[in-house]
Design an enzyme around this catalytic site. Structure first.
Site, PDB file in Angstrom:
ATOM      1  N   GLY A  14       0.252   9.900   5.205  1.00 40.86           N
ATOM      2  CA  GLY A  14      -0.278   9.340   3.967  1.00 40.86           C
ATOM      3  C   GLY A  14      -1.766   9.078   4.074  1.00 40.86           C
ATOM      4  O   GLY A  14      -2.286   8.137   3.481  1.00 40.86           O
ATOM      5  N   ARG A  17      -5.112   9.325   0.888  1.00 37.18           N
ATOM      6  CA  ARG A  17      -5.505   8.363  -0.142  1.00 37.18           C
ATOM      7  C   ARG A  17      -5.324   6.937   0.381  1.00 37.18           C
ATOM      8  O   ARG A  17      -4.646   6.700   1.365  1.00 37.18           O
ATOM      9  CB  ARG A  17      -4.649   8.529  -1.417  1.00 37.18           C
ATOM     10  CG  ARG A  17      -4.691   9.875  -2.040  1.00 37.18           C
ATOM     11  CD  ARG A  17      -3.772   9.973  -3.248  1.00 37.18           C
ATOM     12  NE  ARG A  17      -4.314   9.336  -4.438  1.00 37.18           N
ATOM     13  CZ  ARG A  17      -3.750   8.338  -5.097  1.00 37.18           C
ATOM     14  NH1 ARG A  17      -2.602   7.818  -4.670  1.00 37.18           N
ATOM     15  NH2 ARG A  17      -4.304   7.826  -6.173  1.00 37.18           N
ATOM     16  N   TYR A 157      11.194  -1.810  -2.503  1.00 36.59           N
ATOM     17  CA  TYR A 157       9.988  -1.676  -1.685  1.00 36.59           C
ATOM     18  C   TYR A 157       9.979  -2.760  -0.596  1.00 36.59           C
ATOM     19  O   TYR A 157       9.741  -2.472   0.583  1.00 36.59           O
ATOM     20  CB  TYR A 157       8.752  -1.809  -2.566  1.00 36.59           C
ATOM     21  CG  TYR A 157       7.446  -1.870  -1.804  1.00 36.59           C
ATOM     22  CD1 TYR A 157       6.835  -0.709  -1.344  1.00 36.59           C
ATOM     23  CD2 TYR A 157       6.816  -3.087  -1.539  1.00 36.59           C
ATOM     24  CE1 TYR A 157       5.637  -0.758  -0.640  1.00 36.59           C
ATOM     25  CE2 TYR A 157       5.620  -3.150  -0.847  1.00 36.59           C
ATOM     26  CZ  TYR A 157       5.034  -1.974  -0.402  1.00 36.59           C
ATOM     27  OH  TYR A 157       3.851  -2.032   0.295  1.00 36.59           O
ATOM     28  N   LYS A 161       9.992  -2.344   3.600  1.00 40.22           N
ATOM     29  CA  LYS A 161       8.946  -2.864   4.473  1.00 40.22           C
ATOM     30  C   LYS A 161       9.509  -3.843   5.501  1.00 40.22           C
ATOM     31  O   LYS A 161       9.050  -3.893   6.645  1.00 40.22           O
ATOM     32  CB  LYS A 161       7.843  -3.518   3.630  1.00 40.22           C
ATOM     33  CG  LYS A 161       7.053  -2.506   2.795  1.00 40.22           C
ATOM     34  CD  LYS A 161       6.388  -1.493   3.703  1.00 40.22           C
ATOM     35  CE  LYS A 161       5.676  -0.401   2.977  1.00 40.22           C
ATOM     36  NZ  LYS A 161       4.994   0.544   3.900  1.00 40.22           N
ATOM     37  N   ILE A 190      -4.742  -4.842  -1.153  1.00 39.58           N
ATOM     38  CA  ILE A 190      -5.883  -4.074  -0.688  1.00 39.58           C
ATOM     39  C   ILE A 190      -6.388  -3.213  -1.841  1.00 39.58           C
ATOM     40  O   ILE A 190      -5.593  -2.585  -2.559  1.00 39.58           O
ATOM     41  CB  ILE A 190      -5.497  -3.178   0.504  1.00 39.58           C
ATOM     42  CG1 ILE A 190      -4.838  -4.012   1.617  1.00 39.58           C
ATOM     43  CG2 ILE A 190      -6.710  -2.425   1.027  1.00 39.58           C
ATOM     44  CD1 ILE A 190      -5.696  -5.124   2.182  1.00 39.58           C
TER      45      ILE A 190
END
Length: 259
Positions: A14, A17, A157, A161, A190
């Site tokens: 990844g 980007r 999600y 994680k 971020i």
């Protein structure tokens, strides 16, 4: 002072980007040869071009981390191009929103497939090469969402994680005899393309929840990942480092207002 990592080789999944590109840029600036992956060849090529002037050599491979065969292809490319592999940054991740009552089996499989299974697959593919290096380093990009916090629409999600952290603890034990460390960086909010796509209201809301008073940068995460890759971090394994400007600390918004 930390010893130089110049001449070592890293894979950043990844890496075309967002946070992944920031990690790739940080490593390349330190003289590390970096092989980035992304599902889009166009995005991979653009990232490689943008990082062409870095001290470390940057190249790319279009690959899907949900495919074990693609992960093997990436590792083979890194070894062929640079003679070995020292570092794997398992960073590829997606965060589509789906509230629990609307979440489909396909939604769940997509997020777990990329975020969790993709982490496992790239690490499995790299094990032999990392062991051969004699100082293998694995750095997983997890998140504060799931391990520490929650947000409506991201239950799948968050689960992916949190699963990464459960994985690294046992993986670190299994790989310690091979001189391979396994650690995780847990970013807060971020500033990336993905965050911008969520809109200014969301960014303002998140900024207000951070004691540091700002959103993080991709360099903040890249620097944390770089530390885990150093020789000096060789006695650190199975650990996670939160990089969030203090976001998980306040009991309430009022606590920030009292600063």
């Amino acid at each position: 002072m930390f010893q130089s990592l110049q001449g070592r080789t890293a894979i950043v999944t990844g890496g075309s980007r967002g946070i992944g590109r920031g990690i790739a840029e940080t490593f390349a600036a330190a003289g590390v040869n970096v092989v980035i992956t992304g599902r889009s060849q166009v995005d991979v090529d653009a990232a490689v071009t943008a990082l062409a002037d870095a001290p470390g050599k940057v190249s790319g491979v279009a690959a899907d981390v949900t495919s074990p065969d693609d992960c093997k292809k990436v590792v083979a490319a890194a070894v062929e191009r640079h003679g070995g592999l020292d570092i794997v940054c398992a960073n590829a991740g997606i965060f589509p929103s789906a509230r629990l009552e609307d979440m489909t089996p396909e939604d769940l499989e997509e997020v777990l497939g990329v975020n969790f299974k993709g982490t496992v697959y790239i690490i499995q593919a790299a094990l032999s090469a990392l062991a051969d290096s004699g100082h293998g380093r694995i750095v997983v990009t997890s998140s504060i969402t799931g391990p520490f916090t929650g947000y409506p629409g991201w239950s799948h999600y968050g689960a992916s994680k949190a699963a990464q952290l459960g994985f690294i603890r046992t993986a670190a034990m299994e790989l310690a005899p091979k001189n391979i460390t396994v650690n995780a960086v847990l970013p807060g909010n971020i500033m990336t393309e993905g965050l911008v796509e969520m809109g200014q209201d969301y960014m303002d809301q998140m900024t207000a929840s951070v004691p540091a008073g700002r959103l993080g940068t991709v360099a903040d995460i890249g620097n944390a990942a770089l530390f885990f890759a150093t020789e000096e971090a060789g006695y650190v394994t199975g650990q996670s480092l939160v990089v969030d400007g203090g976001q998980i600390l306040p009991e309430s918004q009022a606590a920030i207002a009292e600063q």
